[in-house]
Design an enzyme around this catalytic site. Structure first.
Site, PDB file in Angstrom:
ATOM      1  N   ALA A 202      -2.923  -1.281   3.368  1.00 28.69           N
ATOM      2  CA  ALA A 202      -2.839  -2.786   2.938  1.00 28.69           C
ATOM      3  C   ALA A 202      -2.082  -2.991   1.569  1.00 28.69           C
ATOM      4  O   ALA A 202      -1.861  -4.123   0.853  1.00 28.69           O
ATOM      5  CB  ALA A 202      -4.167  -3.406   2.601  1.00 28.69           C
ATOM      6  N   ALA A 203      -1.369  -1.976   0.916  1.00 32.70           N
ATOM      7  CA  ALA A 203      -0.597  -2.113  -0.165  1.00 32.70           C
ATOM      8  C   ALA A 203       0.365  -2.841   0.176  1.00 32.70           C
ATOM      9  O   ALA A 203       0.696  -4.023  -0.759  1.00 32.70           O
ATOM     10  CB  ALA A 203      -0.246  -0.920  -0.712  1.00 32.70           C
ATOM     11  N   GLY A 204       1.109  -2.887   1.063  1.00 36.47           N
ATOM     12  CA  GLY A 204       2.191  -3.730   1.586  1.00 36.47           C
ATOM     13  C   GLY A 204       1.816  -5.096   1.931  1.00 36.47           C
ATOM     14  O   GLY A 204       2.455  -6.007   1.525  1.00 36.47           O
ATOM     15  N   ASP A 205       0.671  -5.256   2.335  1.00 30.55           N
ATOM     16  CA  ASP A 205       0.219  -6.503   2.886  1.00 30.55           C
ATOM     17  C   ASP A 205      -0.127  -7.389   1.276  1.00 30.55           C
ATOM     18  O   ASP A 205      -0.030  -8.673   1.130  1.00 30.55           O
ATOM     19  CB  ASP A 205      -1.218  -6.479   3.609  1.00 30.55           C
ATOM     20  CG  ASP A 205      -0.884  -6.010   5.017  1.00 30.55           C
ATOM     21  OD1 ASP A 205       0.334  -6.154   5.363  1.00 30.55           O
ATOM     22  OD2 ASP A 205      -1.743  -5.350   5.618  1.00 30.55           O
TER      23      ASP A 205
END
Length: 309
Positions: free
Chosen positions: A252-255
């Site tokens: 979820a880093a990109g999210d």
């Protein structure tokens, strides 16, 4: 932006089953893991939560199963400051599921079963078109049916709603859809899938961005992991470095980056400052395990930026 800075997010909702392993299994290999847990995820929900916690005025268009975990997810989304009136419950379908392995370096490998997410059809999008029409920006990903993403983008264009596409997971996309996108946010793998250009350097990122500009996309952000982001607006590009932290889990880093970025843009921040704000949110997220449990709140992001000077 001329509207009331409201954000619409269209996308997936999953229950994430997460297992930590020393290394990813090879074919035929069994690896004993630890720290198994179930967390709420899905790229659409993750980005909605990131935006909600960062302070956006947000409505979410999505589908849940008619099961107990779906009810729990709906309640959690509301706690994360998200308007869930356009989140439909699909009779007879389970909530989407993601099976996630996390290795010793914090990298992840993910398999997904769509479940109720497959019910996010163009007809479903049409039922909630007013949510898109009333928004200043529409944020989407590619865990939803592509025909629905296209339908939503067309509604957005017809109502002067800015379209932000995070083209993940990587897949080929028709030029018809790309021509409706105002801002695109691929990582290196996704940029290569869309352009055929392997992104291993800043020069590669610049060339990939040019290829995406040529398809009609005004603003390109290519996320480069630890190296930051290549930001290109109308052909003028620069790399904006991220923050150095000890990564525990990159789920979820990109999210988190995407949700925080568009929130900052809707608040009137410049592209550069919005990227820096999003970098801070993502930096906090990778120091924590899980998808939505790792997403920071606005006060945490602001404190982090103050500490960085």
């Amino acid at each position: 932006m001329s509207k009331s800075a409201k954000l619409a997010v269209l996308g997936s909702i999953n229950a994430d089953h997460i297992l930590n392993l020393a290394h990813f299994p090879r074919p035929g290999e069994t690896v004993i893991g630890e720290q198994y847990n179930v967390a709420f995820g899905g790229k659409g929900a993750n980005q909605a939560v990131a935006a909600g916690r960062a302070g956006a005025d947000i409505a979410f268009i999505a589908c849940l199963g008619d099961d107990a975990i779906g009810e729990r997810i709906r309640a959690q989304l509301a706690q994360d400051r998200i308007d869930t009136a356009s989140v439909e419950t699909v009779s007879g379908e389970p909530t989407g599921v993601a099976l996630i392995f996390v290795n010793g370096e914090g990298e992840n490998s993910i398999g997904i079963c769509a479940g109720a997410n497959a019910a996010l059809t163009p007809d479903c999008v049409a039922r909630h078109q007013q949510v898109i029409a009333d928004a200043s920006a529409l944020l989407m990903q590619l865990e939803s049916p592509l025909e629905s993403v296209l339908a939503a983008a067309k509604i957005a264009r017809a109502h002067q709603t800015q379209v932000i596409l995070n083209p993940a997971p990587a897949t080929s996309l028709d030029d018809e859809l790309l021509a409706l996108v105002d801002i695109i946010t691929p990582n290196e793998t996704e940029a290569e899938s869309l352009t055929g250009i392997a992104v291993a350097s800043d020069d590669d990122a610049a060339r990939a961005a040019e290829a995406l500009h040529a398809k009609g996309i005004a603003t390109v952000l290519i996320t480069l992991g630890r190296r930051g982001v290549w930001l290109s607006e109308q052909g003028k590009g620069q790399r904006i470095a991220g923050f150095t932290v000890k990564a525990v889990d990159t789920i979820a880093a990109g999210d988190t980056f995407n949700g925080a970025f568009i929130t900052a843009r809707l608040e009137g921040k410049s592209l550069h400052d919005a990227v820096r704000f999003a970098h801070a949110a993502a930096a906090i997220a990778v120091t924590r395990p899980g998808a939505q449990p790792s997403v920071p709140w606005r006060a945490e992001i602001d404190d982090f930026l103050l500490q960085q000077g």
